[in-house]
Scaffold this active site. Sequence first.
Site, short mmCIF file in Angstrom:
data_model
loop_
_atom_site.label_atom_id
_atom_site.label_comp_id
_atom_site.label_asym_id
_atom_site.label_seq_id
_atom_site.Cartn_x
_atom_site.Cartn_y
_atom_site.Cartn_z
CB CYS A 104 -1.00 -0.06 1.15
SG CYS A 104 -2.42 1.00 0.84
CG HIS A 219 -3.07 -3.27 3.94
ND1 HIS A 219 -2.15 -2.67 4.76
CD2 HIS A 219 -3.64 -2.28 3.22
CE1 HIS A 219 -2.15 -1.37 4.55
NE2 HIS A 219 -3.05 -1.11 3.62
CD GLU A 221 -0.46 -5.67 6.24
OE1 GLU A 221 -0.34 -6.15 5.09
OE2 GLU A 221 -0.73 -4.47 6.45
N1 GLN Z 1 -3.23 6.05 0.01
C1 GLN Z 1 -2.42 6.05 1.20
C2 GLN Z 1 -1.25 7.00 1.03
O1 GLN Z 1 -1.27 7.85 0.27
C3 GLN Z 1 -1.91 4.68 1.54
C4 GLN Z 1 -2.92 3.92 2.34
C5 GLN Z 1 -2.42 2.67 3.01
O2 GLN Z 1 -1.22 2.42 3.11
N2 GLN Z 1 -3.31 1.90 3.55
O3 GLN Z 1 -0.28 6.92 1.70
#
Ligand code: GLN
Length: 245
Positions: A104, A219, A221
């Site tokens: 992410c 994610h 995890e």
């Molecule tokens: N969109 C988020 C960001 O800009 C990331 C979100 C996440 O890691 N769950 O950092």
Amino acid sequence: MPAAPHSQMTIPSDAMRRIGILGVQGAFSEHKAALLKANALLVKPVDLEIVDVRSVDDIRDDIDGLIIPGGESTVISMFLRRNKMEDRLRSWIRNENHVTWGTCAGMILLAERSEHQKDGGQPQVIGGLDIVVDRNFFGRQVHSFEADVKLAEVPDLRQRNKTGVTQETFSGVFIRAPAVVKIMDPAVSVLATLDCPSRQTSDLAVAVRQNNLMATAFHPELTEDPTWHLYFLKTVLNLKVSSKR
Ligand code: GLN
């Protein structure tokens, strides 16, 4: 000569691996638990040491794999800058003996370019993955959702269950997730795609790999399914270790 006590015995280099988790924003214990679970599923589990990476000195050459967890990419990048970790991290990641996995926000930080930045600015990226990501691809209204992603047919990714059936999908947890909107180098392979009818696409890239760098927009995890931690661990294990220790 008396035998060395067990604690002093040298561990063969191919039986031990050290994994770092960038501990800026949460998810440390979830990733750690998932890695231990994945390791136990290996035919030959390795002696796994999992370490917290929070300072320049923590970015050691003898770490084999690094996870950059989710969170907020701007917060993580500010932390890295404040603690003068960026340069060291960049060179660590580019070392071919090391494997890096961003989830992410970690994907955003590893991307060479990202779109839709706060205040029009680019977060301080680590880079390395020749992709363009849209930082909040699914928009503010879709903060979080769970959806099946389709796993690519690449070695070590699709697992076979006890009844011999090969797993073709993975339940991805997306939290204000990015997506890959452009691949800038043929060396980048897509590891998973998402069917996204609202964007009229059935093959949105949500997990990619380029050499020793991998990234997932979701994610793993936060699910019980060890597929991605197993894949990461196997990637680490597949690296040659001869010259490392
Ligand atoms: N969109 C988020 C960001 O800009 C990331 C979100 C996440 O890691 N769950 O950092």
